[in-house]
Design an enzyme around this catalytic site. Structure first.
Site, PDB file in Angstrom:
ATOM      1  N   TRP A  12      45.294  34.518  29.254  1.00 41.66           N
ATOM      2  CA  TRP A  12      43.779  34.890  28.171  1.00 41.66           C
ATOM      3  C   TRP A  12      44.009  36.217  27.622  1.00 41.66           C
ATOM      4  O   TRP A  12      43.760  35.182  25.979  1.00 41.66           O
ATOM      5  CB  TRP A  12      42.707  35.545  29.531  1.00 41.66           C
ATOM      6  CG  TRP A  12      41.084  35.787  29.092  1.00 41.66           C
ATOM      7  CD1 TRP A  12      40.694  36.651  28.991  1.00 41.66           C
ATOM      8  CD2 TRP A  12      40.453  34.057  28.805  1.00 41.66           C
ATOM      9  NE1 TRP A  12      39.249  36.847  28.428  1.00 41.66           N
ATOM     10  CE2 TRP A  12      39.354  35.960  28.071  1.00 41.66           C
ATOM     11  CE3 TRP A  12      40.498  33.371  27.285  1.00 41.66           C
ATOM     12  CZ2 TRP A  12      38.108  34.971  27.306  1.00 41.66           C
ATOM     13  CZ3 TRP A  12      39.641  32.763  26.305  1.00 41.66           C
ATOM     14  CH2 TRP A  12      38.061  33.943  26.196  1.00 41.66           C
ATOM     15  N   ARG A  32      54.199  43.582  29.253  1.00 33.70           N
ATOM     16  CA  ARG A  32      54.735  44.535  30.486  1.00 33.70           C
ATOM     17  C   ARG A  32      56.491  43.728  30.432  1.00 33.70           C
ATOM     18  O   ARG A  32      57.625  45.795  30.511  1.00 33.70           O
ATOM     19  CB  ARG A  32      54.162  44.150  31.582  1.00 33.70           C
ATOM     20  CG  ARG A  32      55.108  45.833  32.540  1.00 33.70           C
ATOM     21  CD  ARG A  32      54.125  45.775  33.816  1.00 33.70           C
ATOM     22  NE  ARG A  32      52.426  45.708  34.467  1.00 33.70           N
ATOM     23  CZ  ARG A  32      52.330  47.303  34.100  1.00 33.70           C
ATOM     24  NH1 ARG A  32      52.939  47.736  34.779  1.00 33.70           N
ATOM     25  NH2 ARG A  32      51.075  46.272  34.661  1.00 33.70           N
ATOM     26  N   LYS A 191      31.481  35.417  39.424  1.00 36.27           N
ATOM     27  CA  LYS A 191      31.195  33.942  39.656  1.00 36.27           C
ATOM     28  C   LYS A 191      32.032  33.354  40.623  1.00 36.27           C
ATOM     29  O   LYS A 191      32.802  31.892  40.606  1.00 36.27           O
ATOM     30  CB  LYS A 191      30.291  33.340  38.289  1.00 36.27           C
ATOM     31  CG  LYS A 191      31.547  33.722  37.446  1.00 36.27           C
ATOM     32  CD  LYS A 191      32.863  33.487  36.906  1.00 36.27           C
ATOM     33  CE  LYS A 191      33.736  34.113  35.942  1.00 36.27           C
ATOM     34  NZ  LYS A 191      34.879  33.111  35.492  1.00 36.27           N
ATOM     35  N   ASP A 244      28.980  30.364  32.699  1.00 35.15           N
ATOM     36  CA  ASP A 244      30.683  30.944  33.144  1.00 35.15           C
ATOM     37  C   ASP A 244      30.648  30.039  34.607  1.00 35.15           C
ATOM     38  O   ASP A 244      31.759  29.543  35.081  1.00 35.15           O
ATOM     39  CB  ASP A 244      30.610  32.370  33.082  1.00 35.15           C
ATOM     40  CG  ASP A 244      32.684  32.602  33.237  1.00 35.15           C
ATOM     41  OD1 ASP A 244      33.145  31.782  33.239  1.00 35.15           O
ATOM     42  OD2 ASP A 244      32.972  33.827  32.808  1.00 35.15           O
TER      43      ASP A 244
END
EC number: 1.1.1.94
Length: 344
Positions: A12, A32, A191, A244
């Protein structure tokens, strides 16, 4: 052109960094792990977003101070359980007037806080005047390929939501604004619970009728909890709510649905999560929502049964039987109450 720091290098975060770069912003992404930064700098995040050729101007680094230096906007694209830690690590390097945008969909398990509340607890309440969340039906795999997508930017200050709208909006990525920060955060987080439950029903071999019931009644309980926490009921009829919910409960890209399917097919919780091979936000969120529902005195039967499956070993089939065997209800009375509350 804005200088934007993207904190995170998952699917994302990478997809949204791509949107920002295509909009001619200067985007530096924090990873990271060095090998992940190298993949991005070579033009493709093969680990989390394979098949998407990244914009030439998009680059990544593991040096958090360097990534945040003089950034006008800081976008946090990390799972909810790592949000506070990265806020703490980032704080010394974030400009005092920088805009903070969160794109994760979850709740903090240890405190039951929404992520805007987590940010306020670390930076002070004043930060909320320059804080926004981006949410809605938007799988990274499709956003990365420029498949038309619509999302919503929410903030307490409408100018902040409009800033995010201007930053992200493009021909393929449409952004609406909404002043209901609470509702948009809760819709995006809750959701995932219903997607887990719908996936379990899928894994058990149940049909479209069952899934439609799960989604519709799931939206009802999301709305009940949201209203009890100060959200606008209409938000749950929009992109951050039903939008969503639909995509997360039905898409092959949905991690939570895939995890639920594996559980319904007989895998242990650990085996199901491992089969997805990515973070499954809905598991932690189920625990948080169960606690919130108890605290708020809100009935959330799907959340209750999903919680019992995940944390107390209830068999998925028994969970469905428990839902079907509940006492009689009047749907119109529930809808009338919701309408009355909106009017008032």
């Amino acid at each position: 052109m804005a200088k934007v720091a993207m904190i995170g290098a998952g699917s994302w975060a990478t997809a949204l960094a791509q949107v920002l770069a295509q909009n001619n912003n200067s985007v530096l992404l924090w990873a990271r792990r060095p090998e992940l930064a190298q993949l991005i700098n070579e033009g493709e995040n093969k680990r989390y977003l394979p098949g998407v050729q990244l914009h030439p101007s998009l680059s990544a680094d593991t040096d958090l101070e360097k990534v945040l230096h003089q950034a006008e906007a800081v976008v946090f694209g990390v799972p909810s359980h790592g949000f506070r830690e990265l806020l703490q690590k980032s704080r010394p390097y974030i400009k005092s007037d920088a805009f903070i945008i969160n794109v994760a969909k979850g709740l903090e398990e240890s405190t039951l806080l929404r992520l805007s509340e987590v940010c306020a607890s670390e930076f002070g309440e004043a930060v909320l005047s320059r804080y926004a969340v981006l949410s809605g039906p938007s799988h990274a795999e499709e956003v990365g390929l420029n498949i038309p997508t619509a999302v919503v930017a929410a903030a307490q200050e409408i100018r902040m939501a409009e800033y995010v709208q201007d930053l992200f909006m493009s021909q393929d990525f449409r952004v609406y604004t909404n002043p209901d920060l609470v509702g948009v955060e809760l819709g995006g987080a809750l959701k995932n619970i219903i997607a887990l439950g719908t996936g379990i029903a899928d894994g058990l071999g149940f049909g479209d009728n069952t899934k439609a019931a799960m989604m519709t009644r799931g939206l009802a309980e999301i709305t009940r909890l949201g209203y009890s926490m100060g959200a606008n009921l209409l938000t749950f009829a929009g992109l951050a709510g039903v939008g969503d919910l639909i995509v997360t409960c039905t898409s092959m890209h949905s991690r939570n649905r895939r995890c639920g399917i594996a559980i319904g097919q007989g895998k242990t919780i650990q085996e199901a999560v491992e089969s997805v091979n990515m973070v499954v936000e809905g598991i932690r969120t189920t625990h948080v929502a169960w606690e919130l529902a108890k605290n708020q005195g809100v009935e959330m039967p799907i959340t209750e049964q999903t919680y019992q499956v995940l944390f107390h070993g209830l068999s998925p089939r028994d969970a469905v039987l428990n839902l079907m065997g509940r006492g009689k209800k009047n749907e119109v009375e529930e809808l009338s109450l919701a309408t009355y509350n909106i009017i008032q």
